[in-house]
Design a protein around this motif. Sequence first.
Motif, PDB file in Angstrom:
ATOM      1  N   GLN A 148       0.830  -1.206   0.000  1.00 46.69           N
ATOM      2  CA  GLN A 148       0.000   0.000   0.000  1.00 46.69           C
ATOM      3  C   GLN A 148       0.867   1.260   0.000  1.00 46.69           C
ATOM      4  O   GLN A 148       0.596   2.211  -0.741  1.00 46.69           O
ATOM      5  CB  GLN A 148      -0.918  -0.004   1.217  1.00 46.69           C
ATOM      6  N   PHE A 149       1.919   1.265   0.821  1.00 45.53           N
ATOM      7  CA  PHE A 149       2.811   2.423   0.881  1.00 45.53           C
ATOM      8  C   PHE A 149       3.445   2.696  -0.482  1.00 45.53           C
ATOM      9  O   PHE A 149       3.585   3.853  -0.898  1.00 45.53           O
ATOM     10  CB  PHE A 149       3.912   2.189   1.915  1.00 45.53           C
ATOM     11  N   ILE A 150       3.830   1.616  -1.180  1.00 40.74           N
ATOM     12  CA  ILE A 150       4.489   1.770  -2.481  1.00 40.74           C
ATOM     13  C   ILE A 150       3.514   2.302  -3.528  1.00 40.74           C
ATOM     14  O   ILE A 150       3.801   3.282  -4.225  1.00 40.74           O
ATOM     15  CB  ILE A 150       5.077   0.426  -2.952  1.00 40.74           C
ATOM     16  N   THR A 151       2.369   1.654  -3.654  1.00 39.30           N
ATOM     17  CA  THR A 151       1.406   2.043  -4.690  1.00 39.30           C
ATOM     18  C   THR A 151       0.831   3.436  -4.457  1.00 39.30           C
ATOM     19  O   THR A 151       0.390   4.094  -5.401  1.00 39.30           O
ATOM     20  CB  THR A 151       0.257   1.022  -4.770  1.00 39.30           C
ATOM     21  N   HIS A 152       0.853   3.903  -3.204  1.00 38.63           N
ATOM     22  CA  HIS A 152       0.353   5.248  -2.899  1.00 38.63           C
ATOM     23  C   HIS A 152       1.441   6.311  -3.019  1.00 38.63           C
ATOM     24  O   HIS A 152       1.199   7.482  -2.721  1.00 38.63           O
ATOM     25  CB  HIS A 152      -0.247   5.278  -1.494  1.00 38.63           C
ATOM     26  N   GLY A 153       2.632   5.891  -3.441  1.00 44.11           N
ATOM     27  CA  GLY A 153       3.695   6.856  -3.715  1.00 44.11           C
ATOM     28  C   GLY A 153       4.445   7.370  -2.505  1.00 44.11           C
ATOM     29  O   GLY A 153       5.027   8.454  -2.549  1.00 44.11           O
ATOM     30  N   HIS A 154       4.488   6.593  -1.418  1.00 44.10           N
ATOM     31  CA  HIS A 154       5.173   7.043  -0.200  1.00 44.10           C
ATOM     32  C   HIS A 154       6.657   6.669  -0.175  1.00 44.10           C
ATOM     33  O   HIS A 154       7.388   7.139   0.697  1.00 44.10           O
ATOM     34  CB  HIS A 154       4.500   6.438   1.037  1.00 44.10           C
ATOM     35  N   ILE A 155       7.093   5.812  -1.104  1.00 40.10           N
ATOM     36  CA  ILE A 155       8.457   5.277  -1.047  1.00 40.10           C
ATOM     37  C   ILE A 155       9.322   5.789  -2.197  1.00 40.10           C
ATOM     38  O   ILE A 155       8.872   5.868  -3.342  1.00 40.10           O
ATOM     39  CB  ILE A 155       8.429   3.732  -1.093  1.00 40.10           C
ATOM     40  N   THR A 156      10.566   6.116  -1.869  1.00 44.59           N
ATOM     41  CA  THR A 156      11.537   6.477  -2.905  1.00 44.59           C
ATOM     42  C   THR A 156      12.762   5.575  -2.770  1.00 44.59           C
ATOM     43  O   THR A 156      13.095   5.120  -1.679  1.00 44.59           O
ATOM     44  CB  THR A 156      11.992   7.944  -2.792  1.00 44.59           C
ATOM     45  N   VAL A 157      13.413   5.338  -3.899  1.00 43.29           N
ATOM     46  CA  VAL A 157      14.655   4.565  -3.930  1.00 43.29           C
ATOM     47  C   VAL A 157      15.714   5.443  -4.581  1.00 43.29           C
ATOM     48  O   VAL A 157      15.600   5.782  -5.758  1.00 43.29           O
ATOM     49  CB  VAL A 157      14.486   3.256  -4.732  1.00 43.29           C
ATOM     50  N   ASP A 158      16.693   5.839  -3.789  1.00 46.39           N
ATOM     51  CA  ASP A 158      17.726   6.775  -4.265  1.00 46.39           C
ATOM     52  C   ASP A 158      17.099   8.049  -4.828  1.00 46.39           C
ATOM     53  O   ASP A 158      17.510   8.557  -5.878  1.00 46.39           O
ATOM     54  CB  ASP A 158      18.606   6.106  -5.325  1.00 46.39           C
ATOM     55  N   GLY A 159      16.070   8.543  -4.149  1.00 42.86           N
ATOM     56  CA  GLY A 159      15.433   9.792  -4.550  1.00 42.86           C
ATOM     57  C   GLY A 159      14.387   9.658  -5.636  1.00 42.86           C
ATOM     58  O   GLY A 159      13.715  10.637  -5.977  1.00 42.86           O
ATOM     59  N   ILE A 187       6.539   3.095  -7.664  1.00 44.41           N
ATOM     60  CA  ILE A 187       5.170   2.685  -7.331  1.00 44.41           C
ATOM     61  C   ILE A 187       4.914   1.220  -7.693  1.00 44.41           C
ATOM     62  O   ILE A 187       3.775   0.766  -7.665  1.00 44.41           O
ATOM     63  CB  ILE A 187       4.136   3.588  -8.039  1.00 44.41           C
ATOM     64  N   SER A 188       5.976   0.492  -8.009  1.00 46.89           N
ATOM     65  CA  SER A 188       5.832  -0.927  -8.346  1.00 46.89           C
ATOM     66  C   SER A 188       6.358  -1.789  -7.204  1.00 46.89           C
ATOM     67  O   SER A 188       7.560  -1.778  -6.926  1.00 46.89           O
ATOM     68  CB  SER A 188       6.601  -1.258  -9.631  1.00 46.89           C
ATOM     69  N   PRO A 189       5.499  -2.558  -6.537  1.00 40.27           N
ATOM     70  CA  PRO A 189       5.955  -3.444  -5.456  1.00 40.27           C
ATOM     71  C   PRO A 189       6.926  -4.512  -5.950  1.00 40.27           C
ATOM     72  O   PRO A 189       7.722  -5.041  -5.185  1.00 40.27           O
ATOM     73  CB  PRO A 189       4.657  -4.087  -4.953  1.00 40.27           C
ATOM     74  N   ASN A 190       6.863  -4.823  -7.249  1.00 40.54           N
ATOM     75  CA  ASN A 190       7.688  -5.878  -7.831  1.00 40.54           C
ATOM     76  C   ASN A 190       9.052  -5.369  -8.290  1.00 40.54           C
ATOM     77  O   ASN A 190       9.830  -6.123  -8.880  1.00 40.54           O
ATOM     78  CB  ASN A 190       6.964  -6.513  -9.021  1.00 40.54           C
ATOM     79  N   TYR A 191       9.350  -4.117  -8.013  1.00 42.65           N
ATOM     80  CA  TYR A 191      10.624  -3.524  -8.419  1.00 42.65           C
ATOM     81  C   TYR A 191      11.778  -4.270  -7.745  1.00 42.65           C
ATOM     82  O   TYR A 191      11.780  -4.471  -6.530  1.00 42.65           O
ATOM     83  CB  TYR A 191      10.658  -2.049  -8.025  1.00 42.65           C
ATOM     84  N   ILE A 192      12.766  -4.700  -8.540  1.00 41.83           N
ATOM     85  CA  ILE A 192      13.920  -5.420  -8.006  1.00 41.83           C
ATOM     86  C   ILE A 192      14.984  -4.406  -7.588  1.00 41.83           C
ATOM     87  O   ILE A 192      15.507  -3.665  -8.415  1.00 41.83           O
ATOM     88  CB  ILE A 192      14.502  -6.397  -9.044  1.00 41.83           C
ATOM     89  N   VAL A 193      15.286  -4.392  -6.308  1.00 39.27           N
ATOM     90  CA  VAL A 193      16.233  -3.428  -5.747  1.00 39.27           C
ATOM     91  C   VAL A 193      17.648  -3.992  -5.827  1.00 39.27           C
ATOM     92  O   VAL A 193      17.905  -5.113  -5.381  1.00 39.27           O
ATOM     93  CB  VAL A 193      15.889  -3.113  -4.277  1.00 39.27           C
ATOM     94  N   THR A 194      18.567  -3.218  -6.389  1.00 40.59           N
ATOM     95  CA  THR A 194      19.958  -3.653  -6.450  1.00 40.59           C
ATOM     96  C   THR A 194      20.616  -3.451  -5.088  1.00 40.59           C
ATOM     97  O   THR A 194      20.090  -2.734  -4.228  1.00 40.59           O
ATOM     98  CB  THR A 194      20.735  -2.863  -7.515  1.00 40.59           C
ATOM     99  N   MET A 195      21.774  -4.044  -4.909  1.00 44.46           N
ATOM    100  CA  MET A 195      22.493  -3.910  -3.644  1.00 44.46           C
ATOM    101  C   MET A 195      22.869  -2.453  -3.386  1.00 44.46           C
ATOM    102  O   MET A 195      22.837  -1.983  -2.252  1.00 44.46           O
ATOM    103  CB  MET A 195      23.750  -4.778  -3.673  1.00 44.46           C
ATOM    104  N   ALA A 196      23.221  -1.729  -4.449  1.00 51.29           N
ATOM    105  CA  ALA A 196      23.615  -0.327  -4.305  1.00 51.29           C
ATOM    106  C   ALA A 196      22.430   0.556  -3.923  1.00 51.29           C
ATOM    107  O   ALA A 196      22.597   1.578  -3.253  1.00 51.29           O
ATOM    108  CB  ALA A 196      24.244   0.170  -5.606  1.00 51.29           C
ATOM    109  N   GLU A 197      21.235   0.163  -4.339  1.00 54.78           N
ATOM    110  CA  GLU A 197      20.040   0.971  -4.072  1.00 54.78           C
ATOM    111  C   GLU A 197      19.423   0.698  -2.703  1.00 54.78           C
ATOM    112  O   GLU A 197      18.637   1.508  -2.211  1.00 54.78           O
ATOM    113  CB  GLU A 197      18.974   0.696  -5.141  1.00 54.78           C
TER     114      GLU A 197
END
Length: 212
Positions: free
Chosen positions: A121-132, A136-146
Amino acid sequence: MGDPKKMKKHYESPKKPLERSRLEEERKIVTEYGIRRKKEIRRLETIIRDLRRRARTLIATKDEKESKILIEKVIKMGLLAKSNPVLEDILGIELKDILERRLQMLIVKKGLANTVLQARQFITHGHITVDGQKIISPNYIVTMAEESGIVFRPTSSLNATFKRVEKREDREKREAKEALEKKARETTDKKEAQLAEIVDEEAIKEVESDIV
């Protein structure tokens, strides 16, 4: 050319989608990882399948340069944790490995959400950023650097209102640790008291011997 309005499918469908064992396994994954659509699983399976296919090709061709590039890519994705990995290790990557690298799961691990559903819910509602960058995709694969760059969006109301609920296992560990620390303090205090009594007794004996 096809219909430009129709989105291209970016995943491969399984040969036996209605197989009982597959359906049961997918049901477990949906519950544990908070997945809403089966195509999210299909996309991840396709990523793993492509990596394995590429690894098998490079094992056969023995292209060292391309092999190094592929291994570095998989390491950056966080799918290989062992030191000095080789192409054969890529063949052993499982679906669970990439599921754990999804943004939805990492948010829970970092304590930015209490459950996988809340994380979604937090992701789809736009509350989360990754490296700025807002994701909005819960399925986003986060790299080790991110991974270290996963935070609440600066303007998100959750920065002031979100409170982490302590998990039962975390609470039990904390309480056990506090009990051990308390016991250690009590033991130390008891030893110090006994030592003080011994010192006092010796001091009394010295005084008595001086009087005699």
